[in-house]
Design a protein around this motif. Structure first.
Motif, PDB file in Angstrom:
ATOM      1  N   TYR A   1       0.182  -4.062  -8.161  1.00  0.00           N
ATOM      2  CA  TYR A   1      -0.317  -2.727  -7.842  1.00  0.00           C
ATOM      3  C   TYR A   1       0.014  -1.866  -9.062  1.00  0.00           C
ATOM      4  O   TYR A   1       1.144  -1.905  -9.565  1.00  0.00           O
ATOM      5  CB  TYR A   1       0.379  -2.193  -6.581  1.00  0.00           C
ATOM      6  CG  TYR A   1      -0.197  -0.868  -6.122  1.00  0.00           C
ATOM      7  CD1 TYR A   1      -1.454  -0.811  -5.530  1.00  0.00           C
ATOM      8  CD2 TYR A   1       0.508   0.315  -6.307  1.00  0.00           C
ATOM      9  CE1 TYR A   1      -1.991   0.398  -5.129  1.00  0.00           C
ATOM     10  CE2 TYR A   1      -0.021   1.534  -5.905  1.00  0.00           C
ATOM     11  CZ  TYR A   1      -1.275   1.563  -5.315  1.00  0.00           C
ATOM     12  OH  TYR A   1      -1.813   2.759  -4.918  1.00  0.00           O
ATOM     13  N   PRO A   2      -0.978  -1.122  -9.576  1.00  0.00           N
ATOM     14  CA  PRO A   2      -0.776  -0.449 -10.868  1.00  0.00           C
ATOM     15  C   PRO A   2       0.325   0.612 -10.835  1.00  0.00           C
ATOM     16  O   PRO A   2       0.656   1.148  -9.779  1.00  0.00           O
ATOM     17  CB  PRO A   2      -2.137   0.183 -11.153  1.00  0.00           C
ATOM     18  CG  PRO A   2      -2.839   0.249  -9.846  1.00  0.00           C
ATOM     19  CD  PRO A   2      -2.314  -0.881  -9.024  1.00  0.00           C
TER      20      PRO A   2
ATOM     21  N   LEU B   1       1.888   4.203 -11.224  1.00  0.00           N
ATOM     22  CA  LEU B   1       1.353   5.531 -10.905  1.00  0.00           C
ATOM     23  C   LEU B   1       2.036   6.536 -11.821  1.00  0.00           C
ATOM     24  O   LEU B   1       3.262   6.644 -11.828  1.00  0.00           O
ATOM     25  CB  LEU B   1       1.608   5.890  -9.436  1.00  0.00           C
ATOM     26  CG  LEU B   1       1.065   4.922  -8.375  1.00  0.00           C
ATOM     27  CD1 LEU B   1       1.314   5.472  -6.969  1.00  0.00           C
ATOM     28  CD2 LEU B   1      -0.427   4.632  -8.569  1.00  0.00           C
TER      29      LEU B   1
ATOM     30  N   TYR C   1      -4.641   8.415  -6.118  1.00  0.00           N
ATOM     31  CA  TYR C   1      -3.727   7.375  -5.644  1.00  0.00           C
ATOM     32  C   TYR C   1      -4.296   6.760  -4.380  1.00  0.00           C
ATOM     33  O   TYR C   1      -4.304   7.391  -3.314  1.00  0.00           O
ATOM     34  CB  TYR C   1      -2.333   7.957  -5.395  1.00  0.00           C
ATOM     35  CG  TYR C   1      -1.787   8.708  -6.600  1.00  0.00           C
ATOM     36  CD1 TYR C   1      -1.726   8.101  -7.853  1.00  0.00           C
ATOM     37  CD2 TYR C   1      -1.321  10.011  -6.476  1.00  0.00           C
ATOM     38  CE1 TYR C   1      -1.223   8.783  -8.957  1.00  0.00           C
ATOM     39  CE2 TYR C   1      -0.807  10.699  -7.568  1.00  0.00           C
ATOM     40  CZ  TYR C   1      -0.765  10.079  -8.806  1.00  0.00           C
ATOM     41  OH  TYR C   1      -0.272  10.751  -9.894  1.00  0.00           O
ATOM     42  N   ILE C   2      -4.788   5.526  -4.533  1.00  0.00           N
ATOM     43  CA  ILE C   2      -5.411   4.844  -3.392  1.00  0.00           C
ATOM     44  C   ILE C   2      -4.866   3.431  -3.266  1.00  0.00           C
ATOM     45  O   ILE C   2      -4.226   2.916  -4.195  1.00  0.00           O
ATOM     46  CB  ILE C   2      -6.958   4.792  -3.545  1.00  0.00           C
ATOM     47  CG1 ILE C   2      -7.358   4.074  -4.845  1.00  0.00           C
ATOM     48  CG2 ILE C   2      -7.562   6.197  -3.497  1.00  0.00           C
ATOM     49  CD1 ILE C   2      -8.864   3.853  -4.978  1.00  0.00           C
ATOM     50  N   MET C   3      -5.128   2.788  -2.130  1.00  0.00           N
ATOM     51  CA  MET C   3      -4.740   1.391  -1.963  1.00  0.00           C
ATOM     52  C   MET C   3      -5.642   0.514  -2.830  1.00  0.00           C
ATOM     53  O   MET C   3      -6.727   0.942  -3.230  1.00  0.00           O
ATOM     54  CB  MET C   3      -4.892   0.948  -0.497  1.00  0.00           C
ATOM     55  CG  MET C   3      -4.015   1.702   0.490  1.00  0.00           C
ATOM     56  SD  MET C   3      -4.093   1.015   2.179  1.00  0.00           S
ATOM     57  CE  MET C   3      -2.771  -0.217   2.101  1.00  0.00           C
ATOM     58  N   ASN C   4      -5.225  -0.681  -3.153  1.00  0.00           N
ATOM     59  CA  ASN C   4      -6.070  -1.696  -3.764  1.00  0.00           C
ATOM     60  C   ASN C   4      -6.338  -2.755  -2.691  1.00  0.00           C
ATOM     61  O   ASN C   4      -5.719  -2.727  -1.622  1.00  0.00           O
ATOM     62  CB  ASN C   4      -5.395  -2.322  -4.986  1.00  0.00           C
ATOM     63  CG  ASN C   4      -5.392  -1.409  -6.230  1.00  0.00           C
ATOM     64  OD1 ASN C   4      -4.880  -1.772  -7.267  1.00  0.00           O
ATOM     65  ND2 ASN C   4      -5.974  -0.203  -6.126  1.00  0.00           N
TER      66      ASN C   4
HETATM   67  C1  LIG Z   1      -5.936   0.597  -7.435  1.00  0.00           C
HETATM   68  O1  LIG Z   1      -4.962   1.616  -7.235  1.00  0.00           O
HETATM   69  C2  LIG Z   1      -4.895   2.577  -8.277  1.00  0.00           C
HETATM   70  C3  LIG Z   1      -3.710   3.504  -7.974  1.00  0.00           C
HETATM   71  O2  LIG Z   1      -3.848   4.130  -6.739  1.00  0.00           O
HETATM   72  C4  LIG Z   1      -6.205   3.321  -8.396  1.00  0.00           C
HETATM   73  O3  LIG Z   1      -6.136   4.232  -9.462  1.00  0.00           O
HETATM   74  C5  LIG Z   1      -7.309   2.321  -8.637  1.00  0.00           C
HETATM   75  O4  LIG Z   1      -8.548   2.999  -8.630  1.00  0.00           O
HETATM   76  C6  LIG Z   1      -7.315   1.234  -7.557  1.00  0.00           C
HETATM   77  N1  LIG Z   1      -8.287   0.225  -7.893  1.00  0.00           N
HETATM   78  C7  LIG Z   1      -9.201  -0.166  -7.027  1.00  0.00           C
HETATM   79  C8  LIG Z   1     -10.167  -1.188  -7.541  1.00  0.00           C
HETATM   80  O5  LIG Z   1      -9.267   0.228  -5.869  1.00  0.00           O
END
Ligand SMILES: *[C@@H]1O[C@H](CO)[C@@H](O)[C@H](O)[C@H]1NC(C)=O
Ligand SMILES: *[C@@H]1O[C@H](CO)[C@@H](O)[C@H](O)[C@H]1NC(C)=O
Length: 204
Positions: free
Chosen positions: A145-146, A148, A157-160
């Protein structure tokens, strides 16, 4: 005489072909679930352990509600392991009461959404996913998970999400642990999952 015998046979085969679980017969089946946790009760203060839900039994994971940081992918709740590790198992392997027991039951893991949650900024997070097979043996996969960084609007800030290959089948249990991706150190945070998709199969 002959007719009576044949009729008896037919009746017997009908009885065998439509087993009733409560009489001890096994009913084979296959069912796909997408666990979103939204219908589970959430009270504050917690804890709000998930326990058994949609065919799986959870350890450590709790139901947690959207707090205006990272949003769950569906609804307003997700499953959260506050210390970053937890697991879930096929409920029939855990609950051995006769009504719940389905011998040879197992599940295939298909996909889920995930986030490491320890605030902003937070380092890149390595999530180790372990799969334990019913027949013994295990699988392991690391997803990240990247990191932040601060200075972003909260909407960034979203889920992957990830999907699992067909190798992730015949499972009795799936476990998780998180660590910093850069140096293996403690994340001091939780692991959130949502929309966990899996198929439970039970044989005889
Ligand atoms: C993954 O999570 C990061 C941090 O919330 C977000 O910036 C990124 O857009 C997400 N990637 C996908 C493919 O959902
Ligand atoms: C699941 O978690 C429980 C509680 O921490 C632990 O006792 C058990 O060994 C774990 N099982 C697996 C398969 O990881």
């Amino acid at each position: 005489m002959r007719i009576t015998f044949a009729t008896t046979l037919i009746l017997a085969s009908i009885t065998i072909a439509s087993p009733v679980a409560s009489t001890g017969y096994c009913r084979p089946g296959r069912k796909t679930y997408i666990a979103n946790y939204d219908d589970l009760p959430f009270t504050e203060p917690g804890p709000n352990p998930i326990g058994s839900y949609e065919g799986l039994t959870y350890n450590i994971f709790q139901v947690d509600q959207y707090d205006f940081f990272i949003p769950p992918t569906s609804g307003d709740k997700w499953a959260m392991a506050f210390g970053g590790s937890g697991n879930f198992s096929d409920a029939s392997q855990v609950d051995s009461s006769p009504s719940a027991r389905q011998p040879h039951s197992s599940f295939a893991l298909q996909s889920f959404s995930f986030a490491c949650v320890s605030g902003v900024p937070q380092p890149e997070c390595a999530i180790t996913v372990y799969g334990y097979r019913t027949a013994g043996g295990s699988l392991k996969r690391i997803i990240t998970y990247p990191r932040l960084d601060s200075g972003h609007p909260v909407e960034d800030y979203i889920m992957n999400a990830t999907t699992f290959s067909r190798e992730w089948t015949n499972l009795r249990s799936v476990g998780f642990s998180i660590a910093r991706a850069d140096n293996g150190g403690d994340m001091f945070g939780g692991l959130a999952l949502d929309d966990v998709k899996y198929t439970i199969s039970s044989g005889c």
